[in-house]
Design a protein around this motif. Structure first.
Motif, mmCIF file in Angstrom:
data_model
loop_
_atom_site.group_PDB
_atom_site.id
_atom_site.type_symbol
_atom_site.label_atom_id
_atom_site.label_comp_id
_atom_site.label_asym_id
_atom_site.label_seq_id
_atom_site.Cartn_x
_atom_site.Cartn_y
_atom_site.Cartn_z
ATOM 1 N N VAL A 1 1.018 -1.288 0.031
ATOM 2 C CA VAL A 1 -0.070 0.079 0.032
ATOM 3 C C VAL A 1 0.925 1.370 0.036
ATOM 4 O O VAL A 1 2.073 1.268 0.409
ATOM 5 C CB VAL A 1 -0.916 -0.057 1.373
ATOM 6 N N GLN A 2 0.475 2.310 -0.536
ATOM 7 C CA GLN A 2 1.244 3.743 -0.743
ATOM 8 C C GLN A 2 0.921 4.241 0.683
ATOM 9 O O GLN A 2 0.074 4.088 1.590
ATOM 10 C CB GLN A 2 0.769 4.602 -1.589
ATOM 11 N N ALA A 3 1.950 5.002 1.136
ATOM 12 C CA ALA A 3 1.979 5.687 2.200
ATOM 13 C C ALA A 3 0.632 6.577 2.227
ATOM 14 O O ALA A 3 0.316 7.268 1.274
ATOM 15 C CB ALA A 3 3.037 6.876 2.432
ATOM 16 N N GLY A 4 0.000 6.761 3.401
ATOM 17 C CA GLY A 4 -1.349 7.369 3.654
ATOM 18 C C GLY A 4 -2.430 6.632 3.575
ATOM 19 O O GLY A 4 -3.583 6.905 3.659
ATOM 20 N N THR B 1 6.052 -0.692 7.776
ATOM 21 C CA THR B 1 6.410 -1.868 7.016
ATOM 22 C C THR B 1 6.985 -3.075 7.823
ATOM 23 O O THR B 1 7.952 -2.698 8.622
ATOM 24 C CB THR B 1 7.454 -1.527 5.995
ATOM 25 N N ALA B 2 6.407 -4.186 7.920
ATOM 26 C CA ALA B 2 6.768 -5.455 8.675
ATOM 27 C C ALA B 2 5.864 -6.520 8.445
ATOM 28 O O ALA B 2 5.002 -6.385 7.702
ATOM 29 C CB ALA B 2 6.639 -4.901 10.247
ATOM 30 N N VAL B 3 6.381 -7.514 8.979
ATOM 31 C CA VAL B 3 5.526 -8.820 9.100
ATOM 32 C C VAL B 3 4.731 -8.716 10.409
ATOM 33 O O VAL B 3 5.286 -8.336 11.693
ATOM 34 C CB VAL B 3 6.425 -10.194 9.125
ATOM 35 N N VAL C 1 3.225 -6.631 5.552
ATOM 36 C CA VAL C 1 2.701 -5.211 5.232
ATOM 37 C C VAL C 1 3.928 -4.308 4.571
ATOM 38 O O VAL C 1 4.880 -4.207 5.534
ATOM 39 C CB VAL C 1 1.959 -4.631 6.228
ATOM 40 N N THR C 2 3.617 -4.056 3.488
ATOM 41 C CA THR C 2 4.771 -3.089 2.912
ATOM 42 C C THR C 2 4.082 -1.807 2.573
ATOM 43 O O THR C 2 3.077 -1.649 1.604
ATOM 44 C CB THR C 2 5.373 -3.833 1.674
ATOM 45 N N ASN D 1 -4.926 2.863 9.394
ATOM 46 C CA ASN D 1 -5.158 4.014 8.569
ATOM 47 C C ASN D 1 -3.770 4.880 8.711
ATOM 48 O O ASN D 1 -2.775 4.754 9.547
ATOM 49 C CB ASN D 1 -6.175 4.691 8.952
ATOM 50 N N SER D 2 -3.697 5.668 7.448
ATOM 51 C CA SER D 2 -2.578 6.687 7.594
ATOM 52 C C SER D 2 -1.107 6.041 7.685
ATOM 53 O O SER D 2 -0.450 6.225 8.400
ATOM 54 C CB SER D 2 -2.710 7.732 8.555
ATOM 55 N N LEU D 3 -1.087 4.927 6.930
ATOM 56 C CA LEU D 3 0.041 4.132 6.945
ATOM 57 C C LEU D 3 1.500 4.780 6.318
ATOM 58 O O LEU D 3 1.377 5.666 5.652
ATOM 59 C CB LEU D 3 -0.174 2.943 6.329
ATOM 60 N N LYS D 4 2.507 4.562 7.088
ATOM 61 C CA LYS D 4 3.696 4.980 7.011
ATOM 62 C C LYS D 4 4.526 4.046 6.686
ATOM 63 O O LYS D 4 4.800 3.000 6.833
ATOM 64 C CB LYS D 4 4.207 5.515 8.239
ATOM 65 N N PRO D 5 5.781 4.476 5.781
ATOM 66 C CA PRO D 5 6.621 3.296 5.336
ATOM 67 C C PRO D 5 7.317 2.695 6.620
ATOM 68 O O PRO D 5 7.601 1.606 6.396
ATOM 69 C CB PRO D 5 7.683 4.210 4.834
ATOM 70 N N GLU D 6 7.615 3.315 7.824
ATOM 71 C CA GLU D 6 7.847 2.541 9.048
ATOM 72 C C GLU D 6 6.950 1.709 9.554
ATOM 73 O O GLU D 6 7.399 1.050 10.363
ATOM 74 C CB GLU D 6 8.310 3.875 10.099
#
Length: 114
Positions: free
Chosen positions: A11-14, A89-91, A110-111, A82-87
């Motif tokens: 997913v893209q950031a945000g 990213t994890a299993v 999740v990437t 929600n409002s996902l951030k690159p940081e």
């Protein structure tokens, strides 16, 4: 009890994702259900947890963005992100705890791209 996670992906950031953790049996006996995550080169950390009574707890890094919930009738725990951030990213792993006993899922990746 087997725990099976789903809902991960790219997913893209945000953006948003909803993770699901389906149990092979009842989750009612679990005192606490939680979501953990492990990023490459880092230790596994607690993201969010929910007790059988519905009390929730979140890591500071996800407060206000993630929501954990449980549906005892469906034996499923969810993590709305929600409002996902690159940081982020994890299993992501689902965990069920009853006293000293714990069950873990196999994890879902999740990437978050910037």
């Amino acid at each position: 009890v087997q725990l099976v996670e789903s809902g991960g992906g790219l997913v893209q950031a945000g953006g948003s994702l909803r993770l699901s953790c389906a149990a092979s049996g009842s989750i009612f006996p679990f005192n606490v259900m939680g979501w953990y995550r492990q990023a490459p080169g880092k230790q596994r950390e607690l993201v969010a947890a929910i007790t059988s009574g519905g009390t929730t707890n979140y890591a500071d890094s996800v407060k206000g963005r993630f929501t954990i919930s449980r549906d005892n009738a469906k034996n499923t725990v969810y993590l709305q992100m929600n409002s996902l951030k690159p940081e982020d990213t994890a299993v992501y792993y689902c965990n069920g705890r009853q006293g000293s006993h714990q069950d873990w899922g196999q994890g879902t990746l999740v990437t978050v791209s910037s």
